[in-house]
Design a protein around this motif. Structure first.
Motif, PDB file in Angstrom:
ATOM      1  N   ARG A   3     -10.787  -3.493  11.369  1.00  0.00           N
ATOM      2  CA  ARG A   3     -10.955  -3.766   9.941  1.00  0.00           C
ATOM      3  C   ARG A   3     -11.186  -5.242   9.717  1.00  0.00           C
ATOM      4  N   SER A   4     -11.848  -5.550   8.599  1.00  0.00           N
ATOM      5  CA  SER A   4     -11.915  -6.926   8.124  1.00  0.00           C
ATOM      6  C   SER A   4     -11.204  -6.926   6.779  1.00  0.00           C
ATOM      7  N   HIS A  75     -17.823 -12.290   5.230  1.00  0.00           N
ATOM      8  CA  HIS A  75     -16.765 -11.876   6.163  1.00  0.00           C
ATOM      9  C   HIS A  75     -16.814 -10.385   6.474  1.00  0.00           C
ATOM     10  N   GLY A  76     -17.820  -9.693   5.975  1.00  0.00           N
ATOM     11  CA  GLY A  76     -17.944  -8.254   6.265  1.00  0.00           C
ATOM     12  C   GLY A  76     -16.670  -7.490   5.908  1.00  0.00           C
ATOM     13  N   ILE A  77     -16.143  -7.759   4.711  1.00  0.00           N
ATOM     14  CA  ILE A  77     -14.847  -7.160   4.320  1.00  0.00           C
ATOM     15  C   ILE A  77     -14.974  -5.629   4.192  1.00  0.00           C
ATOM     16  N   THR A  78     -14.022  -4.924   4.809  1.00  0.00           N
ATOM     17  CA  THR A  78     -13.978  -3.456   4.715  1.00  0.00           C
ATOM     18  C   THR A  78     -12.739  -2.984   3.949  1.00  0.00           C
ATOM     19  N   HIS A  79     -11.704  -3.836   3.901  1.00  0.00           N
ATOM     20  CA  HIS A  79     -10.443  -3.472   3.252  1.00  0.00           C
ATOM     21  C   HIS A  79      -9.962  -4.643   2.388  1.00  0.00           C
ATOM     22  N   ARG A 128     -11.170   0.631   2.080  1.00  0.00           N
ATOM     23  CA  ARG A 128     -10.047   0.793   1.156  1.00  0.00           C
ATOM     24  C   ARG A 128      -9.877  -0.439   0.265  1.00  0.00           C
ATOM     25  N   PHE A 129      -9.389  -0.194  -0.965  1.00  0.00           N
ATOM     26  CA  PHE A 129      -8.997  -1.267  -1.894  1.00  0.00           C
ATOM     27  C   PHE A 129      -7.595  -0.911  -2.368  1.00  0.00           C
TER      28      PHE A 129
END
Ligand code: NAD
Ligand code: TDX
Length: 358
Positions: A3-4, A75-79, A128-129
Motif C-alpha cells: 500500500r501507499s 506518491h501513488g496513494i492507494t489508502h 480505502r479512505f
C-alpha cells in the motif's frame, strides 16, 4: 499487496502514534504524511521516521486542493487515513471558524481529490479512505443511558462536534453516491504519548510538574471513556485491513471515569513516580473552575461490533495506560518543554483566568 498510505495530521497526537504503529507493523508499505503544522502539530513526534526516509513528509493544508491532488498522484496513494483536524473543544467555543474550515471544507477537498484520483485509476476495489471521527457526534449521555453504538442518531452539541458530524456525513455521502471505498470510525477519548498539553491528561501532568493549578471544570463529575492511543491505532489498522467499505465502527475503551477521579489518579501516580515536584501531594493543586459552556456530561462507547467483526479489543487497562503515560511525560521533557511557548502559556493563563472569574 503493497500500500501507499497517506496519513493526514501525522504530526498530531493520534496520527503521530499511527505513523509509528504503521511503520513498525507494515514495513513494506509506503508512508506519506500531510500536515499543516498548526499549533497542535509537532514535527518532532515523527522526526526520526522522516529523517531516516521511512516517511515522506509534506507540509501543507488539506484545504489546498491543488497540493492534495498533486500529492495523491506523485506518491501513488492507494489508502488514506484521514485524521487532520482542529480537535480541541474549548478552542472550538472561542473560535469556531478554523473548525469549519479544516474539519468540513478540508474533508470535502480530500474526498473530492481522492475520488478523482481513484476514478482515474479505474476505481480499484482494494483502495480505502478511512475517515477518523469522534464519539462526540452522538451528543451527551445521562448516567444510566446505554453506551453509544453505530446506530445511535447524531446529536452534536459543540462547534467541534458539529464540524466532525458534518465531515462524517460528507464521507458517507461520497461512499453512497460515488461508490468511493470509505470507512468511518467514531472513537472515545484517547490518551498516551505525544498528547498536546491543552487536553485534560497532559495538561494535568505538566501543571503538576510546573506547580501550576489543575483546573477541573464544573463539579468534576463529567465522565469520559478513555482509550490508550496504541489500542486506537490497532483498531484503525484492523479497519483499514479488513473493514467493510461503507461501514462505521465505534471504538472505545470500556473505561468510563469521572474527570475528578481521573485527576486524582494522575496526581497519585505523579506523587509516586516523579522524583521532584514543586507541590506534594499534587492533589493540593486541584482547583474547581467555571464549567465549559454546553459541557457534555457523559460519553461511553459500545465497541462490540468491532470486536465481533474484526476481532479487536483494547489490550491496555486504564491503570496500566495511565502509568505508562505518566512515565512517558517524565522521560520526555525534550518533547513537551518546547511546546510551552509564551503564546501557549498566555492561552492557558487566559483560559484559567476566565474560568476563575467568569
Ligand atoms: P491533534 O490536534 O493532536 O492533531 C491534529 C493534527 O492535524 C495536527 O498535527 C495539526 O497540525 C494537523 N492539522 C490541523 N489542521 C490541518 C490542516 N488544515 N491541514 C493539515 N493538517 C492539519 O488531534 P488528535 O487529538 O490527534 O485527533 C486526531 C483525529 O482524531 C481528529 O480527527 C479528531 O477529531 C479525532 N479524534 C480524536 C480523539 C481524541 O481523544 N484526541 C478521539 C476521537 C477522535
Ligand atoms: O483543563 C481542563 N479541565 C477539565 O475539567 C480540560 C482541558 C478539560 N476538562 C474536562 C472537560 C472534559 O469533560 O475534562 C474532560 C476532557 O476534556 P478534553 O481533554 O478537552 O477532551 P474532550 O473535550 O472530552 O474531547 C476529547 O475527546 C474526544 C478530544 O479533545 C476530542 O478531539 C475527541 O474527539
Amino acid at each position: 499487496m503493497t500500500r501507499s498510505l497517506l496519513i493526514t495530521g501525522g504530526a498530531g497526537f493520534i496520527a503521530g502514534n499511527l505513523v509509528h504503529h504503521w511503520a513498525a507493523a507494515h514495513p513494506a508499505d509506503r508512508l506519506v504524511v500531510l500536515d499543516a503544522l498548526t499549533y497542535a502539530g509537532n514535527r518532532a513526534t515523527i522526526a526520526p521516521l522522516i529523517d531516516s526516509g521511512r516517511v515522506a513528509f509534506v507540509h501543507g493544508s488539506i484545504t489546498d486542493g491543488p497540493l492534495v491532488t498533486a500529492l495523491l498522484a506523485d506518491h501513488g496513494i492507494t489508502h488514506v487515513a484521514h485524521l487532520a483536524a482542529e480537535s480541541h473543544v474549548d478552542r472550538s467555543i472561542s473560535g469556531p471558524g478554523a473548525f469549519l474550515d479544516t474539519n468540513i471544507h478540508g474533508t470535502f477537498v480530500l474526498l473530492e481529490a481522492f475520488r478523482t484520483h481513484w476514478t482515474a485509476a479505474g476505481s480499484p476495489d482494494h483502495w480505502r479512505f478511512l475517515h477518523v471521527s469522534t464519539d462526540e457526534v452522538f451528543g451527551s449521555l445521562e448516567p444510566h443511558d446505554p453506551a453509544f453504538h453505530e446506530g445511535t442518531p447524531y446529536a452534536p452539541r459543540s462547534p467541534y462536534a458539529a464540524s466532525k458530524a458534518a465531515s462524517d456525513h460528507l464521507a458517507r455521502a461520497w461512499q453512497h453516491t460515488y461508490g468511493l471505498p470509505v470507512l468511518v470510525s467514531n472513537c472515545s477519548n484517547n490518551y498516551g504519548p505525544y498528547h498536546f498539553p491543552e487536553k485534560l491528561i497532559p495538561l494535568t501532568l505538566i501543571n503538576i510538574l510546573l506547580g501550576r493549578p489543575i483546573p477541573v471544570y464544573g463539579d468534576g463529575q463529567n465522565v469520559r471513556d478513555w482509550l490508550f492511543v496504541e489500542d486506537h491505532c490497532r483498531a484503525l489498522d484492523r479497519i483499514l485491513e479488513a473493514g467493510t467499505p461503507g461501514g462505521t465502527y465505534c471504538i472505545g475503551g470500556c473505561n468510563e471515569v469521572a474527570n475528578l477521579d481521573l485527576v486524582h489518579q494522575l496526581c497519585d501516580l505523579m506523587d509516586e513516580l516523579a522524583p521532584e515536584l514543586p507541590v506534594r501531594p499534587s492533589r493540593g493543586l486541584i482547583r474547581f473552575v467555571a464549567d465549559r459552556p454546553g459541557h457534555d456530561r457523559r460519553y461511553a462507547i459500545d465497541a462490540s461490533l468491532l470486536q465481533r467483526e474484526l476481532g479487536w479489543q483494547p489490550q491496555v487497562t486504564v491503570a496500566e495506560g495511565l502509568r505508562r503515560t505518566v512515565a512517558w511525560y517524565l522521560a520526555h521533557p525534550d518533547w513537551w518543554r518546547p511546546l510551552l511557548s509564551d503564546t501557549y502559556a498566555a492561552y492557558l493563563d487566559s483560559q484559567y483566568a476566565q474560568r476563575l472569574n467568569p
